[in-house]
Each structure stands twice: as C-alpha cells, then as structure tokens.
Write a protein that holds these residues in place. Structure first.
Motif, PDB file in Angstrom:
ATOM      1  N   SER A 160       0.693  -1.333  -0.030  1.00 38.66           N
ATOM      2  CA  SER A 160       0.072  -0.177   0.171  1.00 38.66           C
ATOM      3  C   SER A 160       0.791   1.187  -0.160  1.00 38.66           C
ATOM      4  CB  SER A 160      -0.933   0.076   1.167  1.00 38.66           C
ATOM      5  OG  SER A 160      -1.477   1.292   1.590  1.00 38.66           O
ATOM      6  N   PRO A 161       0.760   2.143  -1.102  1.00 43.89           N
ATOM      7  CA  PRO A 161       1.614   3.461  -0.877  1.00 43.89           C
ATOM      8  C   PRO A 161       1.080   4.221   0.296  1.00 43.89           C
ATOM      9  CG  PRO A 161       0.495   3.166  -3.230  1.00 43.89           C
ATOM     10  CD  PRO A 161      -0.121   1.985  -2.249  1.00 43.89           C
ATOM     11  N   GLY A 162      -0.066   4.121   0.758  1.00 49.59           N
ATOM     12  CA  GLY A 162      -0.293   4.840   2.129  1.00 49.59           C
ATOM     13  C   GLY A 162       0.465   4.378   3.130  1.00 49.59           C
ATOM     14  N   LEU A 163       0.827   3.226   3.406  1.00 51.05           N
ATOM     15  CA  LEU A 163       1.576   2.633   4.622  1.00 51.05           C
ATOM     16  C   LEU A 163       2.915   3.232   4.160  1.00 51.05           C
ATOM     17  CD1 LEU A 163       0.041  -0.924   5.036  1.00 51.05           C
ATOM     18  CD2 LEU A 163      -0.076   1.100   6.743  1.00 51.05           C
ATOM     19  N   LEU A 164       3.365   2.961   2.990  1.00 47.51           N
ATOM     20  CA  LEU A 164       4.765   3.459   2.634  1.00 47.51           C
ATOM     21  C   LEU A 164       5.023   5.137   2.893  1.00 47.51           C
ATOM     22  CD1 LEU A 164       7.387   2.498   1.282  1.00 47.51           C
ATOM     23  CD2 LEU A 164       6.655   3.630  -0.711  1.00 47.51           C
ATOM     24  N   PHE A 165       3.879   5.843   2.581  1.00 49.81           N
ATOM     25  CA  PHE A 165       3.912   7.426   2.940  1.00 49.81           C
ATOM     26  C   PHE A 165       4.199   7.470   4.096  1.00 49.81           C
ATOM     27  CE2 PHE A 165       1.834   7.993  -1.529  1.00 49.81           C
ATOM     28  CZ  PHE A 165       2.784   7.747  -2.152  1.00 49.81           C
ATOM     29  N   VAL A 166       3.297   6.910   5.174  1.00 46.36           N
ATOM     30  CA  VAL A 166       2.733   7.213   6.327  1.00 46.36           C
ATOM     31  C   VAL A 166       4.020   6.936   7.333  1.00 46.36           C
ATOM     32  CG1 VAL A 166       1.318   7.266   8.259  1.00 46.36           C
ATOM     33  CG2 VAL A 166       0.175   7.665   6.075  1.00 46.36           C
ATOM     34  N   ASP A 167       4.219   5.471   7.057  1.00 50.74           N
ATOM     35  CA  ASP A 167       5.206   4.981   7.987  1.00 50.74           C
ATOM     36  C   ASP A 167       6.835   4.976   7.637  1.00 50.74           C
ATOM     37  OD1 ASP A 167       2.891   4.006   9.177  1.00 50.74           O
ATOM     38  OD2 ASP A 167       3.183   1.937   9.067  1.00 50.74           O
ATOM     39  N   ASN A 168       6.844   4.758   6.672  1.00 51.45           N
ATOM     40  CA  ASN A 168       8.399   4.879   6.024  1.00 51.45           C
ATOM     41  C   ASN A 168       8.928   6.207   5.485  1.00 51.45           C
ATOM     42  OD1 ASN A 168       6.890   1.632   4.685  1.00 51.45           O
ATOM     43  ND2 ASN A 168       8.817   1.730   6.326  1.00 51.45           N
ATOM     44  N   GLY A 383      -7.368   8.714  -2.079  1.00 50.14           N
ATOM     45  CA  GLY A 383      -6.741   8.677  -0.657  1.00 50.14           C
ATOM     46  C   GLY A 383      -5.324   8.824  -0.701  1.00 50.14           C
ATOM     47  N   TYR A 384      -4.560   8.179  -1.483  1.00 48.18           N
ATOM     48  CA  TYR A 384      -3.162   8.511  -1.543  1.00 48.18           C
ATOM     49  C   TYR A 384      -2.869   9.870  -2.004  1.00 48.18           C
ATOM     50  CZ  TYR A 384      -3.523   3.333  -0.705  1.00 48.18           C
ATOM     51  OH  TYR A 384      -3.677   1.845  -0.157  1.00 48.18           O
ATOM     52  N   LEU A 385      -3.357  10.433  -2.822  1.00 45.65           N
ATOM     53  CA  LEU A 385      -3.110  11.727  -3.284  1.00 45.65           C
ATOM     54  C   LEU A 385      -3.334  12.623  -2.159  1.00 45.65           C
ATOM     55  CD1 LEU A 385      -2.224  13.516  -5.695  1.00 45.65           C
ATOM     56  CD2 LEU A 385      -4.696  13.958  -6.131  1.00 45.65           C
ATOM     57  N   SER A 386      -4.498  12.275  -1.380  1.00 43.29           N
ATOM     58  CA  SER A 386      -4.538  13.239  -0.370  1.00 43.29           C
ATOM     59  C   SER A 386      -3.481  13.229   0.911  1.00 43.29           C
ATOM     60  CB  SER A 386      -5.919  12.856   0.381  1.00 43.29           C
ATOM     61  OG  SER A 386      -5.877  11.795   1.127  1.00 43.29           O
ATOM     62  N   LEU A 387      -2.492  12.254   0.954  1.00 43.73           N
ATOM     63  CA  LEU A 387      -1.589  12.064   1.871  1.00 43.73           C
ATOM     64  C   LEU A 387      -0.239  12.871   1.197  1.00 43.73           C
ATOM     65  CD1 LEU A 387      -1.794   8.433   2.417  1.00 43.73           C
ATOM     66  CD2 LEU A 387      -2.392  10.082   3.911  1.00 43.73           C
ATOM     67  N   PHE A 388      -0.342  13.477   0.097  1.00 44.79           N
ATOM     68  CA  PHE A 388       0.935  14.072  -0.667  1.00 44.79           C
ATOM     69  C   PHE A 388       1.340  15.147   0.149  1.00 44.79           C
ATOM     70  CE2 PHE A 388       1.671  12.676  -5.296  1.00 44.79           C
ATOM     71  CZ  PHE A 388       1.568  11.592  -4.908  1.00 44.79           C
ATOM     72  N   PRO A 389       0.454  16.230   0.826  1.00 44.15           N
ATOM     73  CA  PRO A 389       0.816  17.142   1.628  1.00 44.15           C
ATOM     74  C   PRO A 389       1.710  16.825   2.865  1.00 44.15           C
ATOM     75  CG  PRO A 389      -1.567  17.364   1.024  1.00 44.15           C
ATOM     76  CD  PRO A 389      -0.995  16.167   0.503  1.00 44.15           C
ATOM     77  N   LEU A 390       1.580  15.721   3.344  1.00 46.75           N
ATOM     78  CA  LEU A 390       2.215  15.177   4.380  1.00 46.75           C
ATOM     79  C   LEU A 390       3.873  15.123   4.115  1.00 46.75           C
ATOM     80  CD1 LEU A 390       0.368  12.281   5.703  1.00 46.75           C
ATOM     81  CD2 LEU A 390       0.573  14.629   6.740  1.00 46.75           C
ATOM     82  N   ILE A 391       4.308  14.929   2.852  1.00 49.30           N
ATOM     83  CA  ILE A 391       5.563  14.753   2.221  1.00 49.30           C
ATOM     84  C   ILE A 391       5.843  15.924   1.596  1.00 49.30           C
ATOM     85  CG2 ILE A 391       7.223  13.055   1.216  1.00 49.30           C
ATOM     86  CD1 ILE A 391       4.931  10.943   1.602  1.00 49.30           C
ATOM     87  N   THR A 399       9.640  10.369  -5.349  1.00 48.50           N
ATOM     88  CA  THR A 399       9.511   9.053  -4.852  1.00 48.50           C
ATOM     89  C   THR A 399       8.003   9.074  -4.770  1.00 48.50           C
ATOM     90  OG1 THR A 399      11.498   8.944  -3.385  1.00 48.50           O
ATOM     91  CG2 THR A 399       9.633   7.802  -2.570  1.00 48.50           C
ATOM     92  N   LYS A 400       7.347   9.890  -4.182  1.00 49.46           N
ATOM     93  CA  LYS A 400       5.780   9.705  -3.862  1.00 49.46           C
ATOM     94  C   LYS A 400       5.211   9.912  -5.266  1.00 49.46           C
ATOM     95  CE  LYS A 400       5.048  14.710  -2.914  1.00 49.46           C
ATOM     96  NZ  LYS A 400       4.591  15.838  -2.263  1.00 49.46           N
ATOM     97  N   VAL A 401       5.413  10.495  -6.319  1.00 54.39           N
ATOM     98  CA  VAL A 401       4.878  10.553  -7.514  1.00 54.39           C
ATOM     99  C   VAL A 401       5.073   9.075  -8.210  1.00 54.39           C
ATOM    100  CG1 VAL A 401       4.791  11.470  -9.920  1.00 54.39           C
ATOM    101  CG2 VAL A 401       4.890  12.824  -7.831  1.00 54.39           C
ATOM    102  N   ILE A 402       6.149   8.672  -8.206  1.00 55.81           N
ATOM    103  CA  ILE A 402       6.475   7.365  -8.940  1.00 55.81           C
ATOM    104  C   ILE A 402       5.978   6.221  -8.404  1.00 55.81           C
ATOM    105  CG2 ILE A 402       8.401   5.902  -9.431  1.00 55.81           C
ATOM    106  CD1 ILE A 402      10.354   8.215  -9.855  1.00 55.81           C
TER     107      ILE A 402
END
Length: 492
Positions: A160-168, A383-391, A399-402
């Motif tokens: 899940s990209p969400g877990l990668l964005f949020v956790d890693n 949902g995953y696009l909405s996490l972009f402002p976190l990074i 990284t996040k785009v790819i």
C-alpha cells in the motif's frame, strides 16, 4: 474403538499438516515480495521524516526514563504521550533495545535529537514490525489455490502506498497495527470468535482510532457467536456472551490496570476534545468540504467590506466543539469499511492518515465484483493523493509521484484482470471500465497536483493564500472519497 480414535487423530494431524504446508507455500511464494519491499524501505531511511519522528523518540525516552505513574503527565516536549497503554509498553520495549544503540535518544530533555544511530534504529524498528502485517496478509489469502491471485492480493495490501508514505517516509507505526487487525479479521473468518475479539481489543489498546469499528465487531460477535442455532432456531447464549465479554475486559485490564489511579489523565490525553474539528492537514472528508465553504464565506465577507462581522462568525475550523441477524464474512468486512468511512467522513479532528482505516479492509474484498474493484481503485487514488501534503519536501517528490503512478498503473491492470467478466478469454484485453465521470475525475488529479505543488508559488509569489494548495488537494480528494462512500453504501 481404539482403531476409530487412531483414525480420527490421524485425520486431524493430516489436516493440520496440510494447512501448515499450504501456509508455508503461500508464505514462501511471497518472500521475494517481502524482501523487495524491505530493500525499498531501507533506501528511504536517509529521507525526510516529519515531527512524528520526534514524537516517537520522545515516547521512547519517557517510557525508558520515567516511572509509569509519570508517563501520561510528562510534558517537557509538546509531543506528549497520547496513545493507549499497550502502545506505551511497545515504546518501552523498543527503548530496551535502543539503550544499546544510542543512549542519548532516551534522554527526555534531548528534544529534537536525531543523529544517524537514532534514525537507523527508529526507521528499522518500523520495517521489522511490519513483518506482522506481512504474516497477517499471507494468512488471510493462504486458502486461495491460485498462486498468482494470492500474490496479487497480497501485494495489493502489503505494498500500500499509504503505508509507505505514512510509516516509511512521514514516520509512524501503522503497519503492524493493521497486521494485528487483519489477524483479528482472519480469526473471525475462520470462526475463532474469541481469538478475533481479543485481537481486536488488543488493537484498540494500541491505537484508539480502531474504536470506530467497534460496532461492526459487536454486531458480528453478537450474531455469530452469542446466538446459537438449534433445530433451525436461534437462542441467545448468556455463557458465550460472558466469555467474549470477560475476554475483552481482561485485555483492557491488562492495558489500563497499571494506570488505574491515573485513568482521568490517560483519557484526557487519548480524547483531547479541545482540539479543533479539522486537523491542521485537512483530511479529505465532509468537514473539508464544509471548511472550504466556511473559508469562502469569510473571504466573501472581506470582499464585501464586512470585516467587522467576521469576528462574530462561529467557524468550525477554529475549534468550535461541535440487517445483521446472520452476517457473513463479506458483510463483516463491509461493516468494517462503512464504520471506517463514517468515522473518517464525519469524525472529530480526523487525520488524513485515517483513510487507511477504510482502504486496508476494503482491499480484502476489492476483487469481489468489478464494481468493488472500480470504487476501490478510485478511492485508493484519491486517498493516497490526499497524503501528498504530508511529504512536502522537494527531495521526496519523485518518490511519492513514482510510487503512486506505479501503484495506479499496476493495480488498475490486475484489478481488471481479476474481475474480468464471465466468458472473457484470458488473452483478451481487460480494463476497469470506469464511467466517463470517474475517468475525468482521475485525470483531474493531474492539474490539481501540478498547481498545488508547482504553480502556486508562481501564481501568488508574495506568499498570499498559503492555505490554498492544501485546501485544493483536500477538497478535490474529499469529492472522490464522498463519492466512493455513497456508491459503496447505496449502490453496490
């Protein structure tokens, strides 16, 4: 008699060994997937991390350095302990290892400490604990006979990209918590109801956001475990009700028991209602749409020359408090998804990361029908696009785009492949067949992203309307999330 017993026990042993061999095969076939994920996450270690990194370092320090009676009172750092006791004990356990890596990270007053050893330790602790998630996902899909399907569904959840964005990248410990919840769901599916209830209680005592899904668990356990069928009729079993009740209460006693004299203080940390309705990073939910209208109304008053009236406006963004008789495995997951959806869309001070509370369980049934696959795909992208402002660091932009593009391309292909209509040949090209409106919405994410992360500083070079990019992303994604909720609730 003896011969019958021997045959019975041999049959049980054979079934157990067959089950073990099936799991071993499923586990082995996905080992490469796990190792590849580990390598990618190791490469992300030197990258950006948010203030949550310091949050967890501080929790390591206070659980290591202070007696438990002070854990929920300590306020040297602004990042005070506000997770349930099991998570505090988890941090305490990590601190026992951390003392051998870098003792300085365990000094409470060492605010913002983040040397190389500290970064390595905390990043690797996330990666290691994510094995729980991997084990849980493999366990859930182990009964699937087709190895290819098993691997695709495992990847859909575990990668899940969400877990990668949020956790890693951002830095949190969500992977192993969702792992425990998936083990709970798996236990429910296999009719190990007591185990499932206990594991869910454990999950809640690690992170109280899972409390939102309690209604789904309560109804499922009540109907499937507490009501016993006999000769075509159902009767309520008081004994079973007390079994599950006592099991859950024992988990809470183990969690909160050591803090029994400090319960009011612990609860004040867990439920800080003084915070505003909207989180600083607007979650893409109903309140984001409301807040957008709220901001627009205030700007309208300014342009109308009625600034004096703005002070009298009560803005929610400013902190104003404002059939299950015999559910199946599938309806249980549906209930979890809808509970997660409802809490995300209409909950108090919702974090954008809470979209995972919907996406993780929904991924288990994403291939049930073509319509499920379509909505899961659209919701994932929003949902995953909405996490972009976190990074927000430029160095993490590629990284996040790819990652999101790769997920969008591959998941679209495999979701379409696993839900191809009956009669379609394997060689025929299959697409998700989204509606025109849904397709346009997905393509609309491109200009939203380009404006919010690239063009805005050029359009407003003097730093005006700094909130606009975040608002734009949040509101646009909220439309997709709300649309997915409506379709799943009323039309699927």
């Amino acid at each position: 008699m003896l011969e019958g017993n021997i045959k019975y026990h041999l049959k049980i042993k054979f079934s157990e060994s067959m089950g073990d061999s099936v799991f071993a095969a499923a586990f082995g076939s996905n080992t490469v997937l796990f190792l590849a994920a580990v390598v990618i996450k190791l490469l992300l270690i030197p990258g950006y991390h948010s203030t949550d990194f310091e949050v967890h370092r501080n929790w390591l320090a206070l659980t290591y350095s202070l007696p438990i009676s002070q854990w929920y009172y300590e306020s040297t750092s602004e990042w005070t302990l506000d997770y349930p006791p099991f998570f505090a004990w988890f941090e305490f356990g990590l601190s026992q290892v951390a003392q051998w890596i870098e003792p300085k990270m365990l000094i409470v007053s060492n605010l913002g400490f983040a040397n190389f050893e500290t970064i390595i330790f905390q990043r690797c602790s996330v990666i290691v604990t994510e094995f729980v998630l991997f084990y849980a996902v493999v366990s859930i899909f182990e009964d699937l006979k087709d190895a290819r399907t098993r691997s695709i569904l495992t990847a859909l959840v575990f990668l899940s990209p969400g877990l990668l964005f949020v956790d890693n990248i951002h830095f949190q410990y969500n992977g192993f918590l969702y792992g425990i919840q998936l083990l709970s769901i798996n236990a429910m599916w296999r009719e190990k109801f007591l185990l499932g209830g206990v594991l869910y209680a454990v999950t809640m005592n690690f992170k109280h956001i899972y409390l939102y899904q309690a209604p789904a668990y309560f109804i499922f356990l009540l109907s499937r475990f507490c009501f016993v069928e006999s000769k075509g009729t159902y009767s309520f079993s008081i004994a079973r009700f007390f079994q599950i009740g006592i099991s859950v209460v024992l988990v809470f006693l183990a969690s909160f028991g050591p803090f029994i004299q400090h319960i009011p203080q612990v609860l004040s940390r867990l439920f800080p209602f003084k915070r505003g309705l909207c989180h600083a990073y607007w979650a893409p939910n109903f309140w984001a749409l409301y807040s957008f209208a709220d901001r627009a109304a205030i700007l309208g008053l300014k342009f109308a020359g009625k600034d004096s009236e703005i002070a009298d406006v009560g803005s929610l963004t400013r902190g104003l408090v404002g059939n299950s008789s015999s559910p199946s495995k599938s309806t249980f997951v549906d209930s979890l998804v809808l509970c997660g959806f409802s809490s995300f869309l209409f909950g108090w001070h919702v974090h954008e990361k809470a979209i995972l509370l919907v996406l993780i369980p929904l991924s288990l049934v994403a291939t049930r029908t073509r319509r499920h696959a379509q909505i899961f795909y659209l919701l994932s992208c929003a949902g995953y696009l909405s996490l972009f402002p976190l990074i927000f660091k430029a160095t993490e932009t590629p990284t996040k785009v790819i990652v999101l593009l790769l997920y969008a391309i591959t998941s679209s292909h495999y979701l379409a492949d696993l839900t191809r209509p009956k009669g379609a040949t394997k060689n025929s090209k299959s697409t998700l067949e989204l509606s025109v409106l849904e397709t346009l919405y997905l393509y609309g994410m491109v200009p939203v992203y380009i404006y919010s992360e690239i063009l805005h500083p050029f359009v407003f070079p003097q730093g005006t309307l700094q909130f606009l990019p975040l608002m734009l992303v949040s509101v646009y994604c909220a439309v997709g999330v709300l649309y997915s909720f409506i379709i799943l609730t009323f039309f699927v």
